[in-house]
Design a protein around this motif. Structure first.
Motif, short mmCIF file in Angstrom:
data_model
loop_
_atom_site.label_atom_id
_atom_site.label_comp_id
_atom_site.label_asym_id
_atom_site.label_seq_id
_atom_site.Cartn_x
_atom_site.Cartn_y
_atom_site.Cartn_z
N PRO A 1 0.84 -1.21 0.00
CA PRO A 1 0.00 0.00 0.00
C PRO A 1 0.87 1.26 0.00
CG PRO A 1 -0.78 -1.57 1.63
CD PRO A 1 0.54 -2.09 1.13
N LEU A 2 0.57 2.17 -0.89
CA LEU A 2 1.36 3.41 -1.03
C LEU A 2 0.40 4.60 -1.12
CD1 LEU A 2 3.87 2.22 -3.76
CD2 LEU A 2 4.56 3.10 -1.54
N ALA B 1 9.73 0.51 -2.03
CA ALA B 1 8.59 -0.43 -2.00
C ALA B 1 8.83 -1.64 -2.91
CB ALA B 1 7.32 0.30 -2.43
N ALA B 2 9.83 -1.54 -3.79
CA ALA B 2 10.16 -2.65 -4.70
C ALA B 2 11.66 -2.91 -4.61
CB ALA B 2 9.75 -2.30 -6.12
N PRO B 3 12.12 -3.47 -3.47
CA PRO B 3 13.57 -3.60 -3.22
C PRO B 3 14.30 -4.35 -4.34
CG PRO B 3 12.28 -4.27 -1.30
CD PRO B 3 11.32 -4.07 -2.41
N GLY B 4 15.41 -3.75 -4.79
CA GLY B 4 16.27 -4.39 -5.78
C GLY B 4 15.77 -4.30 -7.21
N LYS B 5 14.60 -3.71 -7.42
CA LYS B 5 14.04 -3.68 -8.77
C LYS B 5 14.27 -2.36 -9.51
CE LYS B 5 10.34 -7.13 -8.63
NZ LYS B 5 10.71 -7.91 -9.82
N VAL B 6 14.45 -1.27 -8.74
CA VAL B 6 14.43 0.07 -9.36
C VAL B 6 15.80 0.75 -9.26
CG1 VAL B 6 13.31 2.34 -9.34
CG2 VAL B 6 11.98 0.29 -8.77
N ARG B 7 16.22 1.33 -10.38
CA ARG B 7 17.42 2.16 -10.40
C ARG B 7 17.02 3.53 -10.91
NH1 ARG B 7 22.04 2.37 -14.14
NH2 ARG B 7 21.05 0.74 -15.36
N ILE C 1 12.49 13.13 -7.62
CA ILE C 1 13.34 12.03 -7.14
C ILE C 1 12.86 11.46 -5.79
CG2 ILE C 1 15.70 11.34 -6.55
CD1 ILE C 1 15.32 11.92 -9.57
N PRO C 2 12.52 12.29 -4.76
CA PRO C 2 12.09 11.71 -3.49
C PRO C 2 10.87 10.79 -3.62
CG PRO C 2 12.56 14.05 -3.22
CD PRO C 2 12.61 13.77 -4.69
N GLY C 3 9.88 11.18 -4.41
CA GLY C 3 8.70 10.33 -4.61
C GLY C 3 9.05 9.02 -5.31
N LEU C 4 10.01 9.09 -6.27
CA LEU C 4 10.45 7.88 -6.97
C LEU C 4 11.25 6.97 -6.04
CD1 LEU C 4 11.49 9.51 -10.39
CD2 LEU C 4 9.40 8.19 -9.91
N GLN C 5 12.01 7.59 -5.11
CA GLN C 5 12.76 6.78 -4.14
C GLN C 5 11.81 6.01 -3.22
OE1 GLN C 5 15.31 9.90 -2.63
NE2 GLN C 5 17.06 9.19 -3.84
N MET C 6 10.67 6.60 -2.93
CA MET C 6 9.65 5.92 -2.13
C MET C 6 9.17 4.66 -2.85
SD MET C 6 5.99 7.47 -0.84
CE MET C 6 6.63 8.77 0.21
N LEU C 7 8.97 4.78 -4.17
CA LEU C 7 8.58 3.62 -4.98
C LEU C 7 9.70 2.58 -5.03
CD1 LEU C 7 6.74 4.98 -8.16
CD2 LEU C 7 5.85 3.35 -6.51
#
Length: 354
Positions: A17-18, A103-109, A94-100
């Motif tokens: 949930p976000l 929430a998806a560890p290891g998937k987002v760069r 960037i801060p909002g994208l870091q939140m995402l």
């Protein structure tokens, strides 16, 4: 987190949930900047629909261009991708994208940078590379592009397709991108259509281009004055014109310089004033193209013939390719101003059109 799956089955990825996109915009006090032609898409049903047009994304590697507050980003993650690269120029997001990302560890760069200058040759793992003749690699580019960057960016990527570099070093990487509705119509326009343009030829000689669906302007915040087209590109195994990108671009640009006139008028601009008429006639005869057709009436095979014939003439006279009609006009204008002449009305009209 990942939901546990039955043995032998891939676990389905679900975002925890976000806050909603609207809440993230309020939380970080984000505001679309008019000078950057930013428009947010908050409806997750529409972002899901965009992502669906990209095809099967489970375990794929995706680059999202200009994610902004992250609406499409959520839909991409929910599709079960292996890795997601986000390229965002505006530091406020960037801060909002870091939140995402958390929430998806290891998937987002996340890369804070400009897609027009970002080097995509090393953006994805080497093992994903496919031969050009093979099926497209498990790599996708997706983006809700700001209107101001969409046309220069797609021209840049089409040049990359032609040279098989940039994001296409991995093979025939597919792209799913948004454009102003009118630009989307130009990208997919057929011969005879009033929307047929330079963009139609440059895109269609290199890619299969599909206008997927239209998003009404009121779906965006703030609402743009135009509707938005979602367009899907798949590079062709063999380009429909087998000449260097720069040569094709020069011929196509010249033809469409005077789109309301007969096509020979634009083709004339490929040649210096001395011998212009003779060379134009020679080119059109070799290419077997009717000089009284309008630019938008020409088929892809006619453009191919024009490019092949022009290439032959350039091989015989290398100075032809570097000839610049605009520069010739500028020189004539300077000469006339030095002599105190006003120039002809027809020439003034040409300069306005150019």
């Amino acid at each position: 987190f990942c939901l546990m799956a039955a043995p032998g089955k891939v676990a389905a990825f679900r975002l925890p949930p976000l806050p909603t996109i609207g809440e993230i915009i309020k939380l970080f006090r984000l505001k679309a900047l008019k000078q950057l032609s930013q428009n947010f898409l908050l409806d997750l049903r529409l972002t899901d629909k965009i992502v669906k047009q990209a095809g099967e994304l489970k375990n794929a590697h995706v680059c999202e261009v200009g994610p902004g507050p992250g609406g499409i980003t959520r839909s991409i993650l929910s599709a079960g991708v292996e890795q997601l690269l986000l390229i965002e120029k505006d530091a406020r997001f960037i801060p909002g994208l870091q939140m995402l990302s958390e929430a998806a560890p290891g998937k987002v760069r996340i890369v804070h940078g400009d897609i027009l200058t970002y080097k995509m040759e090393k953006a994805f793992p080497k093992h994903l590379k496919k031969n050009w003749e093979d099926e497209p690699p498990d790599i996708h580019i997706i983006g809700n592009l700001p209107f101001s960057v969409s046309t220069p960016l797609i021209i840049k990527w089409l040049e990359n397709v032609s040279k098989r570099d940039g994001p296409f070093i991995y093979g025939r990487t597919q792209m799913t991108l948004t454009f102003q509705k009118e630009v989307g119509e130009r990208l997919t326009a057929n011969p005879g259509s009033s929307q047929r343009s330079r963009l139609s030829i440059m895109a269609q000689y290199l890619c299969t281009v599909e206008n997927c669906f239209i998003i009404p302007g009121q779906a965006f915040v703030p609402k743009p004055e135009v509707d938005v087209a979602v367009v899907h590109f798949t590079p062709l195994v063999q380009p429909k014109i087998q000449q260097p990108f720069e040569l094709v671009e020069k011929v196509v640009q010249s033809v469409f310089q005077f789109r309301r006139k007969y096509c020979f008028r634009g083709i004339e601009t490929l040649f210096p004033e001395n011998g212009r008429l003779k060379r134009t006639e020679q080119l059109m005869m070799t290419a077997d193209v009717d000089p009284t057709l309008r630019p938008f009436q020409l088929s892809m095979s006619q453009f191919r013939n024009l490019c092949n014939a022009y290439r032959k003439m350039c091989d015989e006279d290398p100075s032809l390719f570097v000839f610049n009609y605009r520069e010739e006009l500028r020189q004539k204008k300077m000469t006339k101003s030095l002599l105190g002449s006003t120039g002809q009305p027809e020439q003034a009209e040409e300069e306005n059109q150019l």
